[in-house]
Motif scaffolding. Structure first.
Motif, short mmCIF file in Angstrom:
data_model
loop_
_atom_site.label_atom_id
_atom_site.label_comp_id
_atom_site.label_asym_id
_atom_site.label_seq_id
_atom_site.Cartn_x
_atom_site.Cartn_y
_atom_site.Cartn_z
N GLY A 97 10.91 -17.31 32.89
CA GLY A 97 9.73 -17.74 32.15
C GLY A 97 8.66 -16.66 32.13
N ALA A 98 9.09 -15.42 32.07
CA ALA A 98 8.17 -14.28 32.23
C ALA A 98 7.30 -14.02 31.00
CB ALA A 98 8.96 -13.02 32.58
N ALA A 99 7.57 -14.71 29.89
CA ALA A 99 6.73 -14.53 28.70
C ALA A 99 5.62 -15.57 28.62
CB ALA A 99 7.58 -14.59 27.44
N ALA A 140 6.95 -3.98 43.32
CA ALA A 140 8.27 -4.59 43.11
C ALA A 140 8.99 -3.97 41.92
CB ALA A 140 8.13 -6.09 42.89
N GLN A 141 10.30 -4.07 41.95
CA GLN A 141 11.14 -3.81 40.79
C GLN A 141 11.45 -5.17 40.19
OE1 GLN A 141 14.48 -1.34 41.90
NE2 GLN A 141 13.21 -0.14 43.29
N VAL A 142 11.05 -5.40 38.95
CA VAL A 142 11.06 -6.74 38.37
C VAL A 142 12.15 -6.89 37.31
CG1 VAL A 142 9.71 -8.46 37.08
CG2 VAL A 142 8.60 -7.03 38.82
N ILE A 143 12.88 -8.00 37.40
CA ILE A 143 13.78 -8.42 36.33
C ILE A 143 13.07 -9.57 35.63
CG2 ILE A 143 16.07 -9.30 35.75
CD1 ILE A 143 17.00 -8.26 38.52
N ALA A 144 12.56 -9.32 34.43
CA ALA A 144 11.78 -10.31 33.69
C ALA A 144 12.66 -10.98 32.65
CB ALA A 144 10.58 -9.64 33.02
N THR A 145 12.74 -12.31 32.68
CA THR A 145 13.60 -13.03 31.76
C THR A 145 12.82 -14.10 31.01
OG1 THR A 145 14.31 -14.82 33.24
CG2 THR A 145 15.50 -12.74 33.38
N ASP A 146 13.23 -14.35 29.79
CA ASP A 146 12.75 -15.45 28.97
C ASP A 146 13.75 -15.61 27.82
OD1 ASP A 146 10.96 -17.38 27.57
OD2 ASP A 146 9.49 -16.65 29.02
N GLU A 148 8.53 -8.66 25.48
CA GLU A 148 7.88 -7.37 25.25
C GLU A 148 6.50 -7.55 24.63
OE1 GLU A 148 10.77 -5.32 22.92
OE2 GLU A 148 11.99 -4.74 24.66
N GLN A 149 6.35 -8.53 23.74
CA GLN A 149 5.06 -8.78 23.11
C GLN A 149 4.04 -9.28 24.13
OE1 GLN A 149 4.96 -12.05 20.32
NE2 GLN A 149 3.26 -11.14 19.19
N GLN A 150 4.42 -10.29 24.91
CA GLN A 150 3.48 -10.89 25.86
C GLN A 150 3.12 -9.92 26.98
OE1 GLN A 150 1.98 -13.73 25.48
NE2 GLN A 150 0.87 -13.73 27.42
#
Length: 254
Positions: free
Chosen positions: A12-14, A30-36, A43-45
């Protein structure tokens, strides 16, 4: 930095909170794995917050938490994972109606979407830990309305309400978190919740003022105010803390 070199997954990273979590996790090393749902939305948010989505410290991934096979395959594709945060908030188009207007089919659908995906995410974090045997801290997002009954008078003079589905889901997420922690029964796998009060998101001024009257003066929170407890629970400062629910509400539930 509290999270230096830790690999953290954010679902829910967006969203309003999820994007702020990503921003702050990166600042803490941190090294982040961002998912949505889509990479484009992510990328926009994140770009609006000044996050460099081309950085080596962040990986942008599309992930539909309502698709069981996709979620299972996603977790099986991951390498070392030190932590995870579930900020997702799936709901249907009928969500948010007043109590007597809620259709039971819509209620069941929303519970299946939000609570079901929270269960699946928690289950797969646990399964990933069992495979990797590497310390993992999971933070699930609950709410003050998973702890206490709503103060319905704050919604007077607005068209808003506190959805009954939300209360049912958020209270259950707290117990699923305790259940998973107890079931895995390993000090290296920790599951905790953060329960914030209301977060500012363009609500009517009457609501904001009424809400503030129940707090110690701050009232509604900014999304960035919620990130501190999440960082703490992901960090080594909270080692051996598991099955707990941290309430962040400026006294609203007192």
């Amino acid at each position: 930095m509290l999270l230096e070199n830790k690999v953290i997954l954010v679902a829910g990273a967006a969203g309003l909170l999820g994007s702020r979590v990503v921003e702050q996790l990166l600042q803490h090393g941190a090294q982040v794995i961002a998912t949505d749902l889509t990479r484009e939305r992510l990328e926009q948010q994140l770009g609006q917050l000044g996050v460099d989505t081309a950085s080596a410290d962040i990986s942008i991934r599309g992930l539909n938490l309502l698709d069981k096979q996709e979620v299972i395959a996603f977790f099986q594709s991951l390498g070392t994972l030190d932590g995870a945060v579930n900020c997702s908030y799936p709901r249907n188009k009928h969500y948010g109606k007043h109590f007597y207007d809620v259709d039971v089919d819509s209620f069941n659908d929303n519970v299946a979407m939000h609570l079901g995906s929270a269960f699946l995410f928690t289950q797969q974090c646990a399964a990933h830990f069992e495979r990797q045997q590497h310390p993992l801290s999971l933070v699930n997002m609950s709410s003050i309305y998973g702890v206490v009954a709503p103060k319905f008078d704050v919604y007077d003079h607005t068209n808003m309400t506190m959805p009954v589905e939300y209360a049912a889901i958020k209270s259950a997420i707290q117990h699923i978190s305790r259940y998973a922690s107890a079931y895995v029964d390993n000090s290296q796998f920790r599951v905790n919740c953060v329960s914030p009060g209301g977060i500012l998101d363009g609500q009517p001024s009457d609501f904001v003022k009424a809400y503030q009257s129940y707090t110690h003066g701050t009232g509604m929170l900014d999304s960035k105010d919620v990130v501190g407890p999440i960082v703490y629970l992901l960090s080594d400062l909270s080692n051996h803390m598991t099955g707990q629910n941290l309430i962040l509400d400026d006294g609203f539930t007192l």
